[in-house]
Design a protein around this motif. Structure first.
Motif, PDB file in Angstrom:
ATOM      1  N   LEU A 235       0.853  -1.195   0.000  1.00  0.00           N
ATOM      2  CA  LEU A 235       0.000   0.000   0.000  1.00  0.00           C
ATOM      3  C   LEU A 235       0.887   1.241   0.000  1.00  0.00           C
ATOM      4  CD1 LEU A 235      -2.740   1.473   0.471  1.00  0.00           C
ATOM      5  CD2 LEU A 235      -2.370   1.153   2.917  1.00  0.00           C
ATOM      6  N   ILE A 236       0.553   2.167  -0.899  1.00  0.00           N
ATOM      7  CA  ILE A 236       1.286   3.440  -0.952  1.00  0.00           C
ATOM      8  C   ILE A 236       0.331   4.554  -0.529  1.00  0.00           C
ATOM      9  CG2 ILE A 236       2.663   4.998  -2.443  1.00  0.00           C
ATOM     10  CD1 ILE A 236       3.662   2.135  -2.694  1.00  0.00           C
ATOM     11  N   GLY A 237       0.817   5.479   0.256  1.00  0.00           N
ATOM     12  CA  GLY A 237       0.019   6.662   0.588  1.00  0.00           C
ATOM     13  C   GLY A 237       0.911   7.886   0.469  1.00  0.00           C
ATOM     14  N   THR A 238       0.311   9.044   0.249  1.00  0.00           N
ATOM     15  CA  THR A 238       1.141  10.258   0.169  1.00  0.00           C
ATOM     16  C   THR A 238       0.663  11.286   1.191  1.00  0.00           C
ATOM     17  OG1 THR A 238      -0.191  11.316  -1.540  1.00  0.00           O
ATOM     18  CG2 THR A 238       1.586   9.906  -2.306  1.00  0.00           C
ATOM     19  N   PHE A 239       1.552  12.214   1.516  1.00  0.00           N
ATOM     20  CA  PHE A 239       1.229  13.238   2.521  1.00  0.00           C
ATOM     21  C   PHE A 239       0.846  14.567   1.867  1.00  0.00           C
ATOM     22  CE2 PHE A 239       4.903  11.042   4.963  1.00  0.00           C
ATOM     23  CZ  PHE A 239       4.060  10.004   5.326  1.00  0.00           C
ATOM     24  N   GLY A 240       1.021  14.675   0.558  1.00  0.00           N
ATOM     25  CA  GLY A 240       0.846  15.971  -0.116  1.00  0.00           C
ATOM     26  C   GLY A 240      -0.592  16.289  -0.454  1.00  0.00           C
ATOM     27  N   LYS A 241      -1.516  15.403  -0.078  1.00  0.00           N
ATOM     28  CA  LYS A 241      -2.917  15.650  -0.449  1.00  0.00           C
ATOM     29  C   LYS A 241      -3.730  15.823   0.847  1.00  0.00           C
ATOM     30  CE  LYS A 241      -1.909  13.736  -4.861  1.00  0.00           C
ATOM     31  NZ  LYS A 241      -0.469  13.856  -4.855  1.00  0.00           N
ATOM     32  N   ALA A 242      -4.572  14.835   1.207  1.00  0.00           N
ATOM     33  CA  ALA A 242      -5.431  15.058   2.384  1.00  0.00           C
ATOM     34  C   ALA A 242      -4.631  15.296   3.660  1.00  0.00           C
ATOM     35  CB  ALA A 242      -6.366  13.873   2.570  1.00  0.00           C
ATOM     36  N   LEU A 243      -3.409  14.786   3.721  1.00  0.00           N
ATOM     37  CA  LEU A 243      -2.633  14.977   4.950  1.00  0.00           C
ATOM     38  C   LEU A 243      -1.961  16.349   5.017  1.00  0.00           C
ATOM     39  CD1 LEU A 243      -1.444  11.361   5.610  1.00  0.00           C
ATOM     40  CD2 LEU A 243      -2.494  12.850   7.300  1.00  0.00           C
ATOM     41  N   GLY A 244      -2.119  17.133   3.975  1.00  0.00           N
ATOM     42  CA  GLY A 244      -1.732  18.540   4.035  1.00  0.00           C
ATOM     43  C   GLY A 244      -0.248  18.829   4.193  1.00  0.00           C
ATOM     44  N   GLY A 245       0.620  17.889   3.824  1.00  0.00           N
ATOM     45  CA  GLY A 245       2.066  18.134   3.978  1.00  0.00           C
ATOM     46  C   GLY A 245       2.813  17.765   2.717  1.00  0.00           C
ATOM     47  N   ALA A 246       3.900  17.031   2.880  1.00  0.00           N
ATOM     48  CA  ALA A 246       4.672  16.536   1.733  1.00  0.00           C
ATOM     49  C   ALA A 246       5.343  15.240   2.159  1.00  0.00           C
ATOM     50  CB  ALA A 246       5.734  17.562   1.327  1.00  0.00           C
ATOM     51  N   GLY A 247       5.567  14.353   1.167  1.00  0.00           N
ATOM     52  CA  GLY A 247       6.192  13.073   1.466  1.00  0.00           C
ATOM     53  C   GLY A 247       5.223  11.931   1.205  1.00  0.00           C
ATOM     54  N   ALA A 248       5.630  10.720   1.588  1.00  0.00           N
ATOM     55  CA  ALA A 248       4.808   9.554   1.277  1.00  0.00           C
ATOM     56  C   ALA A 248       5.250   8.367   2.120  1.00  0.00           C
ATOM     57  CB  ALA A 248       4.956   9.210  -0.211  1.00  0.00           C
ATOM     58  N   PHE A 249       4.528   7.263   1.978  1.00  0.00           N
ATOM     59  CA  PHE A 249       4.940   6.047   2.687  1.00  0.00           C
ATOM     60  C   PHE A 249       4.520   4.802   1.920  1.00  0.00           C
ATOM     61  CE2 PHE A 249       0.890   4.413   4.309  1.00  0.00           C
ATOM     62  CZ  PHE A 249       0.064   5.519   4.142  1.00  0.00           C
ATOM     63  N   VAL A 250       5.214   3.713   2.238  1.00  0.00           N
ATOM     64  CA  VAL A 250       4.798   2.384   1.777  1.00  0.00           C
ATOM     65  C   VAL A 250       4.423   1.625   3.033  1.00  0.00           C
ATOM     66  CG1 VAL A 250       5.553   0.247   0.659  1.00  0.00           C
ATOM     67  CG2 VAL A 250       6.464   2.440  -0.120  1.00  0.00           C
ATOM     68  N   ALA A 251       3.304   0.897   3.004  1.00  0.00           N
ATOM     69  CA  ALA A 251       2.917   0.104   4.179  1.00  0.00           C
ATOM     70  C   ALA A 251       2.676  -1.337   3.752  1.00  0.00           C
ATOM     71  CB  ALA A 251       1.668   0.691   4.822  1.00  0.00           C
TER      72      ALA A 251
END
Ligand SMILES: Cc1ncc(COP(=O)(O)O)c(C=O)c1O
Length: 396
Positions: A235-251
């Motif tokens: 699973l990939i998620g990013t921080f630059g959209k709903a999380l209002g920041g920048a960056g991302a993660f793999v889970a």
């Protein structure tokens, strides 16, 4: 003229002649609700800050506080001295939020996608991808140098056919899909993909646009719909959209994350996400989990938009998410509509190939919790006017 200048001029002329040239607008001020351009305030309908957290007072204070605690820079690769306790804490919280064993933070979603696919695919392996996946997943397939097959958008049967043709005991396959498609606003058919897959391939979901917005408690298109780690192991998620920041993660599994730390070049050979940003995203994730009001407001605005758009018979795609594309098909029409909307006080960008397939140019309208119902009403009036003036659009 040098050879380089001649080459570049020719290419630029071609782009200009075919309405494909892109430009970066100089906006004097920007917030999620408004932008200012050449002294005029315009309603902003092209931000991916779906919950309005990028401008939330708590987020702004968190960034300042994070900078005091961790400095403003990433300072080094995660494997040298860039990995700080705040990255670790954020990874633990993300794993819990997405109901996975572990998570790994990246400086951007583009790099997370490049990293995970290039780490898991070898030349003899296959990537099966939805045709409308985000460009970063396509590019990741190219970097991985594995075989890449694309199925028709959301066509599970086509995916099943490709999968049946790739079975090989010496190689493996990854099926990759966006969770919520960035340009069409629809959801991936995850239940049927899981069903046809039967765990033969590893399923990867890039939930950049779904996370924080859709599914139970805003957990996105995967955990928010109770798809397990066995069903969706990457699973990939990013921080630059709903999380209002920048960056991302793999889970995913602990093993997956341990492996990526060893082998994933776009994780190893880059400077870490700054600790101040990790701290901000950590605070925003807390906000998202403790305050559902932003998401509820957004859901209400999407419903209002859909109701008014249906009444006005606008040619929208079927999307119940914050991404509402208004199809205009030709690049020239889309650019003209963008210009007309700007005159009427709206900032909405035309999206053209190669961001979307040729001849499917559109206005990509994004709704956010920072909007108010009257913004939506005004927008719908303006869109209805545009559709009436554009004779190629049906109906009016
Ligand atoms: C579906 C999807 N995946 C990945 C990315 C890349 O994420 P980032 O902007 O963090 O590089 C984007 C857009 O930016 C996206 O829309």
């Amino acid at each position: 003229m040098s050879h380089l200048s001649k080459f570049i001029k020719e290419r630029l002329n071609l782009l200009n002649a075919s309405s494909k040239a892109r430009s970066r607008a100089l906006l004097e001020t920007q917030s999620t609700r408004y932008v200012t351009k050449q002294g005029r305030r315009l309603l902003n309908f092209c931000s991916n800050d779906y919950l309005g957290l990028a401008w939330h007072p708590h987020a702004i204070s968190a960034l300042a506080e994070g900078a005091k605690l961790y400095g403003v820079g990433g300072t080094a690769s995660q494997l040298v001295s860039g990995h700080k306790p705040i990255h670790h804490l954020l990874e633990e919280n993300l794993a819990e939020f997405t109901e996975r064993e572990a998570a790994l933070v990246f400086p951007s979603g583009y790099m997370a996608n490049l990293g995970v696919l290039s780490a898991l695919l070898r030349r003899q392996d296959t990537l099966i991808a939805d045709r409308l996946n985000h460009a970063s997943l396509h590019d990741a397939g190219l970097l991985a140098r594995s075989k890449m097959l694309r199925y028709r958008h959301a066509d599970t049967q086509h995916c099943a056919t490709l999968l049946s043709e790739t079975q090989n005991e010496h190689a493996h396959t990854i099926i990759a899909t966006d969770g919520l498609f960035s340009m069409d606003g629809d959801l991936a058919p995850l239940s049927s993909l899981i069903q046809i897959n039967q765990q033969r391939a590893w399923l990867l979901v890039d939930d950049a646009h779904g996370l924080g917005v859709i599914g139970a408690a805003g957990k996105g298109s995967v955990a928010g719909y109770h798809f397990t780690q066995t069903q969706v192991p990457i699973l990939i998620g990013t921080f630059g959209k709903a999380l209002g920041g920048a960056g991302a993660f793999v889970a995913g599994s602990r093993d997956l994350i341990d492996y990526l730390i060893q082998i994933c070049r776009p994780y190893i050979y880059t400077t870490a996400l700054p600790g101040a940003m990790a701290y901000t995203v950590h605070q925003n994730l807390k906000l998202l989990q403790t305050q559902s009001s932003h998401r509820e407001k957004l859901i209400g605005l999407i419903k209002l938009f859909r109701t008014l758009a249906t009444e006005a018979q606008l040619p929208l795609l079927t999307s119940h998410t914050p991404i509402q594309p208004l199809m205009l098909y030709s690049d020239a029409n889309a650019l003209q509509a963008q210009a007309q909307l700007e005159k009427s006080g709206f900032w909405i960008k035309a999206i053209r190939a190669p961001s979307v397939p040729a001849n499917t140019a559109r206005l990509r309208i994004t709704l956010t919790a920072a909007h108010e119902p009257e913004d939506i009403t005004r927008l719908l009036e303006a869109l209805a006017n545009i559709c009436c003036q554009n004779t190629s659009l049906e109906p009016c």
